[in-house]
Design a protein around this motif. Sequence first.
Motif, PDB file in Angstrom:
ATOM      1  N   LEU A 128      -2.434  10.591  -9.916  1.00  0.00           N
ATOM      2  CA  LEU A 128      -3.207  11.614  -9.220  1.00  0.00           C
ATOM      3  C   LEU A 128      -4.484  11.951  -9.988  1.00  0.00           C
ATOM      4  O   LEU A 128      -5.555  12.131  -9.396  1.00  0.00           O
ATOM      5  N   LEU A 129      -4.376  12.019 -11.304  1.00  0.00           N
ATOM      6  CA  LEU A 129      -5.565  12.277 -12.120  1.00  0.00           C
ATOM      7  C   LEU A 129      -6.587  11.159 -11.977  1.00  0.00           C
ATOM      8  O   LEU A 129      -7.790  11.381 -12.147  1.00  0.00           O
ATOM      9  N   ASP A 130      -6.124   9.962 -11.647  1.00  0.00           N
ATOM     10  CA  ASP A 130      -7.003   8.814 -11.515  1.00  0.00           C
ATOM     11  C   ASP A 130      -7.958   8.932 -10.330  1.00  0.00           C
ATOM     12  O   ASP A 130      -8.958   8.212 -10.268  1.00  0.00           O
ATOM     13  N   VAL A 131      -7.648   9.819  -9.401  1.00  0.00           N
ATOM     14  CA  VAL A 131      -8.552  10.022  -8.260  1.00  0.00           C
ATOM     15  C   VAL A 131      -9.111  11.447  -8.243  1.00  0.00           C
ATOM     16  O   VAL A 131      -9.760  11.837  -7.270  1.00  0.00           O
ATOM     17  N   THR A 132      -8.871  12.201  -9.299  1.00  0.00           N
ATOM     18  CA  THR A 132      -9.396  13.568  -9.359  1.00  0.00           C
ATOM     19  C   THR A 132     -10.109  13.804 -10.693  1.00  0.00           C
ATOM     20  O   THR A 132     -11.340  13.785 -10.751  1.00  0.00           O
ATOM     21  N   LEU A 133      -9.352  14.004 -11.756  1.00  0.00           N
ATOM     22  CA  LEU A 133      -9.943  14.407 -13.028  1.00  0.00           C
ATOM     23  C   LEU A 133     -10.801  13.315 -13.655  1.00  0.00           C
ATOM     24  O   LEU A 133     -11.947  13.556 -14.060  1.00  0.00           O
ATOM     25  N   TRP A 134     -10.264  12.091 -13.784  1.00  0.00           N
ATOM     26  CA  TRP A 134     -11.009  11.043 -14.494  1.00  0.00           C
ATOM     27  C   TRP A 134     -12.329  10.703 -13.811  1.00  0.00           C
ATOM     28  O   TRP A 134     -13.353  10.559 -14.512  1.00  0.00           O
ATOM     29  N   PRO A 135     -12.393  10.573 -12.473  1.00  0.00           N
ATOM     30  CA  PRO A 135     -13.711  10.360 -11.855  1.00  0.00           C
ATOM     31  C   PRO A 135     -14.676  11.517 -12.113  1.00  0.00           C
ATOM     32  O   PRO A 135     -15.873  11.289 -12.322  1.00  0.00           O
TER      33      PRO A 135
ATOM     34  N   ALA B 167       1.851  11.980 -12.106  1.00  0.00           N
ATOM     35  CA  ALA B 167       0.662  12.818 -12.277  1.00  0.00           C
ATOM     36  C   ALA B 167      -0.528  12.003 -12.762  1.00  0.00           C
ATOM     37  O   ALA B 167      -1.675  12.281 -12.397  1.00  0.00           O
ATOM     38  N   PHE B 168      -0.283  10.977 -13.569  1.00  0.00           N
ATOM     39  CA  PHE B 168      -1.381  10.158 -14.079  1.00  0.00           C
ATOM     40  C   PHE B 168      -2.136   9.492 -12.934  1.00  0.00           C
ATOM     41  O   PHE B 168      -3.368   9.413 -12.944  1.00  0.00           O
TER      42      PHE B 168
ATOM     43  N   ALA C 267       0.830  -1.203   0.000  1.00  0.00           N
ATOM     44  CA  ALA C 267       0.000   0.000   0.000  1.00  0.00           C
ATOM     45  C   ALA C 267       0.869   1.260   0.000  1.00  0.00           C
ATOM     46  O   ALA C 267       0.565   2.247  -0.693  1.00  0.00           O
ATOM     47  N   TYR C 268       1.964   1.225   0.744  1.00  0.00           N
ATOM     48  CA  TYR C 268       2.883   2.367   0.785  1.00  0.00           C
ATOM     49  C   TYR C 268       3.522   2.597  -0.584  1.00  0.00           C
ATOM     50  O   TYR C 268       3.699   3.738  -1.018  1.00  0.00           O
ATOM     51  N   HIS C 269       3.837   1.517  -1.260  1.00  0.00           N
ATOM     52  CA  HIS C 269       4.388   1.583  -2.621  1.00  0.00           C
ATOM     53  C   HIS C 269       3.446   2.368  -3.536  1.00  0.00           C
ATOM     54  O   HIS C 269       3.867   3.255  -4.283  1.00  0.00           O
ATOM     55  N   ILE C 270       2.151   2.060  -3.471  1.00  0.00           N
ATOM     56  CA  ILE C 270       1.179   2.771  -4.306  1.00  0.00           C
ATOM     57  C   ILE C 270       1.112   4.244  -3.918  1.00  0.00           C
ATOM     58  O   ILE C 270       1.012   5.136  -4.772  1.00  0.00           O
ATOM     59  N   GLY C 271       1.177   4.526  -2.613  1.00  0.00           N
ATOM     60  CA  GLY C 271       1.149   5.911  -2.159  1.00  0.00           C
ATOM     61  C   GLY C 271       2.314   6.718  -2.694  1.00  0.00           C
ATOM     62  O   GLY C 271       2.155   7.881  -3.099  1.00  0.00           O
ATOM     63  N   LEU C 272       3.495   6.111  -2.724  1.00  0.00           N
ATOM     64  CA  LEU C 272       4.657   6.805  -3.278  1.00  0.00           C
ATOM     65  C   LEU C 272       4.464   7.107  -4.757  1.00  0.00           C
ATOM     66  O   LEU C 272       4.794   8.207  -5.232  1.00  0.00           O
ATOM     67  N   ASN C 273       3.929   6.144  -5.488  1.00  0.00           N
ATOM     68  CA  ASN C 273       3.714   6.366  -6.915  1.00  0.00           C
ATOM     69  C   ASN C 273       2.656   7.429  -7.168  1.00  0.00           C
ATOM     70  O   ASN C 273       2.725   8.156  -8.169  1.00  0.00           O
ATOM     71  N   LEU C 274       1.682   7.537  -6.265  1.00  0.00           N
ATOM     72  CA  LEU C 274       0.658   8.569  -6.412  1.00  0.00           C
ATOM     73  C   LEU C 274       1.272   9.963  -6.325  1.00  0.00           C
ATOM     74  O   LEU C 274       0.866  10.880  -7.038  1.00  0.00           O
ATOM     75  N   ARG C 275       2.265  10.105  -5.462  1.00  0.00           N
ATOM     76  CA  ARG C 275       2.932  11.399  -5.316  1.00  0.00           C
ATOM     77  C   ARG C 275       3.857  11.695  -6.491  1.00  0.00           C
ATOM     78  O   ARG C 275       4.052  12.864  -6.865  1.00  0.00           O
ATOM     79  N   ARG C 276       4.437  10.659  -7.087  1.00  0.00           N
ATOM     80  CA  ARG C 276       5.444  10.864  -8.132  1.00  0.00           C
ATOM     81  C   ARG C 276       4.860  10.945  -9.537  1.00  0.00           C
ATOM     82  O   ARG C 276       5.477  11.517 -10.435  1.00  0.00           O
TER      83      ARG C 276
END
Length: 259
Positions: A29-36, A26-27, A15-24
């Motif tokens: 991050l868009l997956d939980v903001t723009l695309w929804p 942009a795609f 889970a921490y691995h995914i969190g790091l990738n979310l910060r690094r």
Amino acid sequence: MREMRLALLRIAAHAYHIGLNLRRDAFRLLDVTLWPLVLLLSMGLFCRAFTPDPRTLALVVLGALGWRVIYHFQMEAVQIYMDNYWMGMIEHVMISPARWWEFILGGAVSALGKILVISALFLALGRWFFHASFPDARGLAAGMLACAACGLVLAVYSLGVAFLKRGDAFAFIFAFPDVIAVLSGVFYPVTVFPAPIQAFARLLPTTHAFGLVKAPLGLDEARPLLFLATLVPWLLGGILFTGWALRRARRLGKLVKMK
């Protein structure tokens, strides 16, 4: 107890691995903001152009939310595996004590965090922008939990496909939850389909999960026992398939990314 504690640590690490990738990335991050938001606004504005009925608009909001729940609970686990594959680390991960089901649970932890953000966004916009009403909080929670369970089952199958197809599996992984959602009557009854597709749709646990989502709005009947009766066979089939896929991938050398 020691093995369980180590398994929990590995799940948290995924889970921490995914969190790091979310910060690094942009795609991500868009997956939980723009695309929804694109999904919600495109469906919601289309619906509002034809009817101001708050119950119909609530169906659009809750259907879109259930769709995202399935997507994220399906996608996160496979994303962990594929990230390790693309970074050339998968051979090290797969000879470690990590187990494939820990990918699934680590992804579920990450998906839960993302869904809480998306849920707050969807429900707030639904009330403020579309004037939709959500009368039954317990029924809503039950429907979303059912969608999450379906997403985890789809994740089991998707991980098996990733073991066999490696990088070529990504198109399937992205399309899989969307095709299933469309066949499951996310915004409409499955009776709109021809009879053979209706029969198949009723065998999908996602169909009955969306039924639980629609039931508090009076647009479907809640059938929790039927949901469980379809979910369990799909889960058992997924476990058997992914176990076989992992053994075959090891035998064929598909778990190694040559550099």
